[in-house]
Scaffold this active site. Structure first.
Site, PDB file in Angstrom:
ATOM      1  N   SER A  26       0.839  -1.197   0.000  1.00  0.00           N
ATOM      2  CA  SER A  26       0.000   0.000   0.000  1.00  0.00           C
ATOM      3  C   SER A  26       0.882   1.259   0.000  1.00  0.00           C
ATOM      4  O   SER A  26       1.728   1.413  -0.872  1.00  0.00           O
ATOM      5  CB  SER A  26      -0.960  -0.062   1.200  1.00  0.00           C
ATOM      6  N   ASP A  34      -8.702  -6.737  -4.384  1.00  0.00           N
ATOM      7  CA  ASP A  34      -8.450  -5.556  -3.565  1.00  0.00           C
ATOM      8  C   ASP A  34      -9.530  -4.506  -3.838  1.00  0.00           C
ATOM      9  O   ASP A  34      -9.725  -4.099  -4.978  1.00  0.00           O
ATOM     10  CB  ASP A  34      -7.067  -4.988  -3.907  1.00  0.00           C
ATOM     11  N   HIS A  47      -7.117  -6.319   0.099  1.00  0.00           N
ATOM     12  CA  HIS A  47      -6.018  -5.370   0.290  1.00  0.00           C
ATOM     13  C   HIS A  47      -5.010  -5.889   1.306  1.00  0.00           C
ATOM     14  O   HIS A  47      -3.812  -5.664   1.169  1.00  0.00           O
ATOM     15  CB  HIS A  47      -6.567  -4.007   0.724  1.00  0.00           C
TER      16      HIS A  47
END
Length: 279
Positions: free
Chosen positions: A101, A229, A257
């Site tokens: 991320s 995701d 995610h």
């Protein structure tokens, strides 16, 4: 660039572990915003069982790092624990850097400053900067694209003058629906209990010069696409791959995610394979 075949995610079985033990790699796992090194516990356990050395640094004001966010005014300050780790390594040692991320921007900065110490930079459904645009570019494109429903995420100024970065904290609704939707109820509870206030540091990153082709650009890169995701959706992951070519693309089906929690066996095998190839 041709996409690689989808990663099958076979588990790290005993024979695989025995083979890996003979060629141990150092894998550094870098968490995303509001999280900490704790988020990698399942993957780290599997990689260590396979004979690899694993580091899971807490970035500044994250995990068990004692600083509050107000004492971390810049993105470089936020990244400093990772930079200190790389600086402490013997001159001949190279690591596989994995950023999840927002952690993709942290490993990009690390690659810019220590390219000689990075065997490969792995972007796990992560923001991947290029060498042409401001360092904030992919984050700004992400926000503009409105592919994430932020729901109950809280964005707040930290000071009246606006000198400190805008703070960010994911609420329970967005965490459950868009970050942890395929994770176990236990991991959802763990995540919501350990998350801390973070920031995307967009204003600070906007002021920095682009990463350089000679340093950041010289590091080999792998992008791991998480197919389910809902936070950084697959379409935006593919856009980043088109925006900045990488050496290899891998995919994990059934990964939300938080793939390190929802598909830890598949991810650990994927990272072990990358380490074996590039380190």
């Amino acid at each position: 660039m041709q996409l690689q075949p989808q990663h099958t995610g076979r588990p790290l079985h005993a024979a695989h572990m025995a083979g890996e033990a003979a060629s141990s790699k150092h894998i550094v796992l870098v968490h995303g915003a509001c999280h900490g090194g704790w988020s990698w516990y399942k993957v780290a356990t599997r990689l260590e069982s396979a004979g690899h050395r694993v580091s899971m640094p807490d970035l500044a004001a994250s995990g068990v790092d004692p600083r509050p966010l107000r004492e971390v005014p810049t993105f470089r300050d936020y990244t400093q624990p990772l930079l200190d780790l790389l600086e402490s390594l013997p001159s001949e040692e190279k690591v596989v850097l994995v950023g999840h991320s927002l952690g993709g921007v942290n490993i990009a900065l690390a690659a810019e400053l220590f390219p000689e110490k990075v065997a490969a930079a792995v972007f796990l459904s992560a923001f991947m900067p290029d060498d042409r645009s401001p360092r904030s570019y992919v984050l700004e494109k992400f926000v503009e694209g409105k592919t994430l429903d932020w729901m109950d995420t809280e964005f707040k100024p930290q000071d009246p003058e606006g000198k400190l970065p805008i703070s960010m904290l994911f609420g329970p609704l967005v965490t459950r629906a868009n970050f942890y939707q395929l994770c176990s109820p236990e991991d959802l509870t763990l995540g919501m209990s350990l998350m801390r206030v973070g920031s995307m540091f967009v204003d600070d990153l906007r002021l920095q010069q682009p990463y350089t082709e000679a340093r950041h650009g010289s590091v080999r890169k792998v992008f791991v696409v998480c197919k389910d995701d809902r936070a950084i959706v697959e379409g935006f992951q593919r856009w980043m791959i088109e925006n900045y070519s990488v050496d290899e693309v891998k995919e994990i089906d059934g990964a939300d995610h938080m793939s390190m929690l929802s598909t830890p066996a598949e991810l650990a095998t994927c990272l072990a394979d990358i380490a074996e190839k590039y380190a």
